[in-house]
Scaffold this active site. Structure first.
Site, PDB file in Angstrom:
ATOM      1  N   CYS A  59       0.818  -1.210   0.000  1.00  0.00           N
ATOM      2  CA  CYS A  59       0.000   0.000   0.000  1.00  0.00           C
ATOM      3  C   CYS A  59       0.856   1.268   0.000  1.00  0.00           C
ATOM      4  CB  CYS A  59      -0.906   0.018   1.223  1.00  0.00           C
ATOM      5  SG  CYS A  59      -2.118  -1.316   1.260  1.00  0.00           S
ATOM      6  N   GLU A  61       0.348   3.967   1.694  1.00  0.00           N
ATOM      7  CA  GLU A  61       0.579   4.465   3.046  1.00  0.00           C
ATOM      8  C   GLU A  61       1.784   3.778   3.677  1.00  0.00           C
ATOM      9  OE1 GLU A  61      -4.030   4.244   2.674  1.00  0.00           O
ATOM     10  OE2 GLU A  61      -2.275   3.230   1.850  1.00  0.00           O
ATOM     11  N   CYS A 100      -6.655   0.880   4.393  1.00  0.00           N
ATOM     12  CA  CYS A 100      -7.101  -0.491   4.675  1.00  0.00           C
ATOM     13  C   CYS A 100      -6.769  -0.835   6.127  1.00  0.00           C
ATOM     14  CB  CYS A 100      -6.437  -1.475   3.714  1.00  0.00           C
ATOM     15  SG  CYS A 100      -4.682  -1.764   4.043  1.00  0.00           S
ATOM     16  N   CYS A 103      -2.999  -0.984   6.969  1.00  0.00           N
ATOM     17  CA  CYS A 103      -2.389   0.349   7.043  1.00  0.00           C
ATOM     18  C   CYS A 103      -2.831   1.088   8.298  1.00  0.00           C
ATOM     19  CB  CYS A 103      -2.706   1.158   5.793  1.00  0.00           C
ATOM     20  SG  CYS A 103      -1.765   0.595   4.363  1.00  0.00           S
TER      21      CYS A 103
END
Length: 141
Positions: A59, A61, A100, A103
């Site tokens: 991801c 992030e 998500c 994260c």
């Protein structure tokens, strides 16, 4: 959920995430960008990495947090992620997206007082990470 007023710096953070994904967007490679502002005001941004096998994808992030930590920056104030539409989507708007679950855990682990900019019922808002991950598992638990 307690919501906080977005600042001029928050809108700049959203723009930084948008600029990053616009500059690096590739179908089936990168469609999410993120930007984080440190406690000292430094803005760091990155894109997610897509992989054919989903478990290998990382991801935006997580990459942004890793990039910041690798550069010696710790203590985060605010993070935001944005999603770029795929080339075959009619709606071309880049939108703020919520992190998500993994994260959310990562953000909380590295900066438990971090703000997260999300979209809630069509409105862009800022919340504390603990609002997005209630009853978090902790070592002390």
């Amino acid at each position: 959920m307690e919501k906080y007023q977005l600042t001029h710096e928050d809108y700049e953070l959203i723009e930084a995430a948008k600029e990053k994904i616009i500059s690096l967007y590739e179908d089936d490679r990168h469609h999410v960008g993120a930007a984080i502002r440190t406690k000292f005001g430094k803005v760091i941004s990155a894109v997610h990495i897509e992989a054919y096998i989903g478990r290998v994808s990382v991801c935006a992030e997580a990459i942004t947090i890793g990039k910041a930590i690798s550069d010696g920056d710790k203590g985060f104030d605010t993070i935001v992620a944005v999603r770029h539409p795929y080339s075959d989507e009619v709606n071309r708007e880049i939108k703020v997206v919520s992190p998500c679950g993994m994260c959310r855990e990562l953000i909380s682990d590295y900066s438990p007082n971090c703000f997260v900019i999300i979209e809630d019922k069509g409105e862009i808002v800022k919340v504390k990470i603990h609002e997005l991950i209630p009853l978090k598992y902790k070592r002390e638990s």
